[in-house]
Scaffold this motif. Structure first.
Motif, PDB file in Angstrom:
ATOM      1  N   HIS B 214       0.846  -1.206   0.000  1.00 62.62           N
ATOM      2  CA  HIS B 214       0.000   0.000   0.000  1.00 62.62           C
ATOM      3  C   HIS B 214       0.868   1.238   0.000  1.00 62.62           C
ATOM      4  O   HIS B 214       0.728   2.111   0.847  1.00 62.62           O
ATOM      5  N   THR B 594      -4.673  -3.722  -4.669  1.00 65.09           N
ATOM      6  CA  THR B 594      -4.965  -3.380  -3.276  1.00 65.09           C
ATOM      7  C   THR B 594      -5.732  -2.065  -3.251  1.00 65.09           C
ATOM      8  O   THR B 594      -5.738  -1.313  -4.230  1.00 65.09           O
ATOM      9  N   THR B 595      -6.386  -1.815  -2.127  1.00 66.18           N
ATOM     10  CA  THR B 595      -7.235  -0.632  -2.021  1.00 66.18           C
ATOM     11  C   THR B 595      -6.860   0.168  -0.774  1.00 66.18           C
ATOM     12  O   THR B 595      -6.130  -0.309   0.093  1.00 66.18           O
ATOM     13  N   VAL B 596      -7.407   1.368  -0.687  1.00 67.62           N
ATOM     14  CA  VAL B 596      -7.132   2.218   0.465  1.00 67.62           C
ATOM     15  C   VAL B 596      -7.608   1.587   1.774  1.00 67.62           C
ATOM     16  O   VAL B 596      -7.103   1.953   2.845  1.00 67.62           O
ATOM     17  N   ALA B 597      -8.530   0.621   1.708  1.00 65.16           N
ATOM     18  CA  ALA B 597      -8.943  -0.065   2.939  1.00 65.16           C
ATOM     19  C   ALA B 597      -7.734  -0.702   3.622  1.00 65.16           C
ATOM     20  O   ALA B 597      -7.653  -0.757   4.849  1.00 65.16           O
ATOM     21  N   GLY B 598      -6.792  -1.170   2.819  1.00 66.77           N
ATOM     22  CA  GLY B 598      -5.599  -1.801   3.380  1.00 66.77           C
ATOM     23  C   GLY B 598      -4.705  -0.817   4.114  1.00 66.77           C
ATOM     24  O   GLY B 598      -3.995  -1.190   5.054  1.00 66.77           O
TER      25      GLY B 598
END
Lengths: 716, 716
Positions: B214, B594-598
């Motif tokens: 991330h 991957t996303t900002v949630a990670g």
């Protein structure tokens, strides 16, 4: 009279918050028929409503877990770890069934289990709320508690007059409803088929709670009865028990998204606890447990130092502390990650707001307020209660002295009036515990542990102090150390013969004992009894008051079209969901089927990753026949589902949409440790043996074609 | 005369073993046009054939990595970690650009880089094989080596007569072909945009080599030239460089399976090394490195003990040893997992079998046999060579003494004839190194380290001993310890002023030095020169002989319709493949986006997981505008592809099927550490910044609408 809350909740067409959450009573299933069918269930939910009739009475209690009949000749499928005691009981240096596994060539070859091993078939499940509460109504506190306790004991005694049955009272919704559970007690259980431990427990502690898994955690047992069909202890003349129903192992493929349903005996959940209890668990109990256990581990480690003998003796204590620490950390992480406290708080506030608008709910609101006050009250002494709990639990000699003094007290009463755990039926267990002490005791370590706990105790504010403890141990760390030294210098309880002498002594002899630890325990006993009585007083009040909270909760849910399942209490429950992936963190996905390739990947040759040569050879040969997965083109091993489980669900059968057996539950994932308090659909998963793996092992690796045939399964 | 091997390999329609393997020379791309198009490339492969023409000349060397022009005004996109020195150079306690990031409000606000920072634009790539080998042909060994070395130096000197250019000779296929690389050297580089370190290096060492990632590991620089368009050092009068080409950042979505292509400057691979070299790497070099580094770590740790000052001084040495150990273990695991030795062995055997059937291949076979014999010969002293290498590398004072003696020797020669690294142009680097010693030296630790290495040396069999080392250090562990003690007791090289005095002294003064370490280095120098000469002798022979091996390999591959890319050598290469999942082990899948949630999941508030408040707020706000992923419904962060990369590919642009920029390479996965030797399609992945994350950061978090506009990108 309050209407049955359970009946109330059963009238609902449930549309629960999460389709996958729920440990449903079978009797609730017809009411959630729409959801079951929407999820993919092809059978008639009404057929599942009575757990004493087929097919659910094929699901049985086995040892400490769950199992299911899988043939009409009493064949029981359960976990390897549930049946481990049976395998161990039959293992000798000459015939190591743990290491090598076991295949009974025929019925005559099947091996008797340890005599205390049981298979329990539920034959009655009857509501007895009115009888249980008859005397309790109108009472409060300790009197309410005692009335419920006496009524339950009377019901059980009456029920158990019928030979061959074991009975118990199950308490639903925290005292709202009571059920008398009657179970046929099958006492002649035999070992039929077990894979080697390196298959049945592949990965052991390293993989425990972990996905992906690669364990063949299953074993087949067989229940026998006397020729007249009655339960009996082992006898060569006994015959296989013909169960009222059995499950059919599936021969179909399984894939992500498939419907799955699980039946079993989950032990305890706390999901309907009050918001303040959630907050207390997350903000106090778990962090304090982490701190306490972490500190005790350091103390024990330091006291052991380089003493190899003490290290062996405290290996189990340390393992227990570390396991407790790890679980507490995992539960804490999970509850925080799921925002459990705030969610429960908002839910409770919404419920109370709804309740405020209900007619004639004044008494309900008053009960909830009273219950809340009681919970708040217990928080005033929670530090002390935690420490005294640990003091009673961890030190072996002091604990023995306390148990001997309590035993002496209880033996002065008629057996029926004795405290549970000190009745005649418990004597063997107590004696065994007193013998065990020797293997887990080293003076220096026990003293360090006790001094650690007492030092924390003396630092508590005066309001939390107990005069008897202060009198025995002193009020400063220095006095604690001196008193503990003196007690342990003078005691002879470190000798097994001495402990057993006091176990067999009369109450009068124990009362006059000159052993300093026994004398200390005698001086502490009034305090322990007083605290226990206060506990029961509060427990009685909560038993009286919580049903109002549950009534409000169920009513509130009803207003939103949602059904409420009772918190788990070791009664038979059904959950449903899907074979399911899980994304443990952003960018990572757990696939729902593992394959034999994973066994080879993990194999190191060293336990717990020491796959047996026949298994590795069979994997290399790739001869998977009818058990291969058509999509993956290889042999599957374990299955992941989003089914709702907790401790006690070990060995639970997992069924497909048509009711056929596709999996055997044996574990859940680490992220779901907190599910006993909060079901989080993102993280809650259950781990099963794929029945195709069992079939392949029995067909190709450790063949038992006769057993496959008995289960109506292809032999290759 | 041998035909150009490269030309030979270029005539092939490549059908390589793995569609995703390959660090192709741009000139090879037209020959693999079919595979490129099959993989999804929509452009004309012929347009990519010349790396000195658009679009590939938009790809540049930046600092120690790769970058690309992304506007017609000299804007260069590269990694935050590649540009880190520039950010650090502009950071002060008052203006912490590392912590806070930087957005230049306009051109005048852009900050000059450290003066030695360069952007290099390749303008020439010409085959010079005949010139390089003209004098070498007919020679062997050291003479061959020297002839090639002299020819290369002459070519570079001639090329660099044109001001503003830096030149080098690239050696393809281990001496088969040589290319003169001419690069425009842009010396005025300025910092334009950098995210905070907690964005650009989120996860730092913890996440290094790990998926999921991330990290916003990007930075924008701008190259400037003098008003006349010529490269120049920083001047406020300079103007933005107008690049010959620039890449367009994509505004399209990216999904698993999408075509991806990467251009950059991979450093070194060993995939075409001989089978015996694979075996040696796996069976000796890597295990021995693990053992050596592991032992040195223990020795250094023990010598540091509780000395806090020594711990600081050896932090970098320990980190280096631990990193080297970890990488060696990772490479070893990977090569074993991929069965690299056996695979390469079988491949070589098949090649040799094919070769045996070829007409007129006798000389080729003889060369291969000779090369093999030479490699076998080096194994005879590999234990010694490893130890002497470590002795020259790790001890600071002994190393300084050796460098000072060598410098004195080289200074006696005309500059052009001096050994590389000891020429006039290297003086500043040597002086800097001598100054550095102070920060990394503690007598007790250095002596322990040296005694450890020498003790291993004295235990070697006599055939591996070097008389000069024996004479200086003795032949037993006791003598080693006594001699090392004496050398360090008497030296003054632990004083910076002393080291610099000797650095500035004449060769004669150094030769007559009375410092015991300098005297020891003088006595060791003949041995070092002799061993170096033997090395060059072997290197020359291998340079002469390996082309025959490569000729056979390429011919063999040709017979199977496969093309061969040269092993990486820091020249521009292109690889192609897909946005790709990876299954690191059975039951686990890495998702390719991957996303900002990670970021939120990993955030602890403590570095390296201290996501800045503006980022967390923007994630919570969920305002992702045009940069949100349509399938995931959220903001993506990093991308995973199966592109073929190695060290040096940091900052490489990743293009989609239409040639638009979708990602910025910044790392690879741990499982791919062994890819420098063996490309394993199951495990080799590359990790990129998703350009949509850069666009979102620049639009919503640390806004720079003027730069988005300059790159022809939407400003929200």
């Amino acid at each position: 009279m309050r209407p049955s809350l359970l009946a109330l909740s059963l009238t609902l067409a449930a549309a629960g918050a999460h389709a996958d959450e729920g440990m449903w009573l079978p009797s609730q299933l017809p009411q959630i028929a729409t959801q079951l069918r929407d999820a993919g269930f092809e059978g008639d939910p009404a057929s599942l409503a009575d757990l004493t009739r087929p097919p659910l009475n094929a699901v049985v209690k086995v040892g400490g877990g769950t199992g299911a009949f899988v043939s009409d000749q009493g064949l029981v499928l359960t976990n390897h770890h549930v049946a481990f005691g049976v395998i161990q009981y039959n293992t000798s240096p000459e015939r190591d069934l743990i290491a090598n596994g076991f295949v009974a060539a025929d019925r005559g070859d099947e091996l008797p289990a340890n005599p205390d091993f049981r298979v329990l078939v539920t034959t009655g499940f009857d509501q007895v709320t009115d009888r249980v509460l008859a005397d309790a109504r109108g009472r409060t506190g300790r009197a309410y508690y005692d009335a419920v306790d006496a009524a339950e004991k009377a019901l059980v005694a009456e029920c158990e007059q019928q030979p061959g049955y074991r009975c118990s009272v199950a308490n639903m919704h925290y005292g709202s409803d009571f059920y008398l559970v009657r179970q046929l007690e099958l006492r002649d259980v035999r070992l039929v088929y077990a894979p080697p431990e390196a298959v049945g427990n592949y990965g052991d502690e390293v993989d425990n709670f972990m996905w992906p898994r690669h364990s063949g955690d299953f074993t087949l047992l067989r229940a026998y009865v006397a020729p007249d069909g009655q339960p009996a202890a082992y006898s060569p003349d006994n015959v296989p028990y013909v169960p009222p129903a059995h499950l059919q192992v599936s021969t179909d493929a399984v894939a992500a998204g498939d419907f799955a349903m699980l039946a079993g005996y989950p032990g305890r959940t706390y999901r309907h606890r009050m918001a303040s209890e959630f907050a207390s668990q997350v903000e106090w109990t778990l962090p304090e447990r982490v701190a306490l256990y972490g500190g005790l581990i350091e103390t024990v480690e330091a006291a052991i130092g380089s003493d190899a003998d003490a290290r062996v003796k405290y290996a189990s204590t340390l393992a227990g502390l570390e396991n407790g620490l790890k679980r507490a950390e995992g539960e804490l992480d999970g509850l925080r990650r799921s925002n459990a406290v705030a969610t429960r708080q908002a839910d409770e506030e919404a419920m109370l707001a709804w309740l405020a608008d209900q007619p004639a709910a004044r008494a309900t609101r008053a009960d909830i307020t009273a219950a809340q006050a009681l919970l708040d009250e217990t928080e005033a002494t929670r530090e002390r209660d935690q420490l005294l709990g640990a003091i009673a639990r961890f030190p072996q000699l002091l604990g023995s002295a306390m148990r001997l003094q309590r035993l002496a007290l209880e033996r002065g009463k008629p057996d029926a009036q004795r405290e549970s755990g000190y009745q005649q039926r418990d004597a063997a267990l107590i004696e065994g515990g007193l013998k065990q002490v020797q293997r887990r005791y080293a003076e220096r370590v026990e003293k360090a542990l006790l001094v650690d706990l007492l030092t924390q105790y003396v630092a508590l504010p005066p309001a939390q102090h107990v005069p008897e403890f202060d009198a025995v141990f002193g009020g400063t760390p220095e006095q604690v150390r001196a008193n503990v030294d003196a007690l342990y210098a003078g005691t002879t309880l470190d000798e097994e013969a001495e402990r057993l002498r006091w176990f067999n002594a009369t109450p009068e002899e124990v009362a006059q004992a000159d052993d300093p630890l026994l004398q200390a325990a005698a001086r502490l006993q009034p305090a322990l009894l007083r605290l226990e009585s206060e506990d029961k007083q509060r427990a009685g009040e909560l038993l009286r008051l919580r049903p109002s909270y549950m009534e409000a909760l169920i009513g509130y849910r009803e207003s939103r079209g949602e059904a409420v399942y009772p918190d788990a209490n070791s009664t038979l429950r059904v959950s449903y969901g899907q074979v399911s992936t899980m994304d443990p963190r952003d960018g990572v996905r757990y696939l729902p089927l593992t394959t034999v390739a994973g066994i080879v990947e993990k194999h190191t040759g060293v336990a717990p990753f020491d796959a047996p040569r026949p298994l590795l050879d069979a994997i290399a040969a790739g001869d998977f026949g009818s058990t291969a997965d058509p999509d993956l083109g290889t042999q599957t091993v374990n299955l992941l589902t989003n089914l709702d489980t907790t401790g006690g669900n070990s060995g639970s059968p997992v069924l497909d949409a048509s009711g056929q057996l596709i999996g055997l539950n044996f574990d859940s994932n680490w992220e779901a440790v907190s599910a006993s308090w909060k079901f989080d659909p993102r993280y809650k998963r259950a781990i099963h043996v794929d029945m195709r793996y069992m079939r392949w092992l029995m067909a190709k690796v450790y063949p038992a074609p006769h057993l496959l045939a008995e289960m109506d399964l292809p032999v290759e």
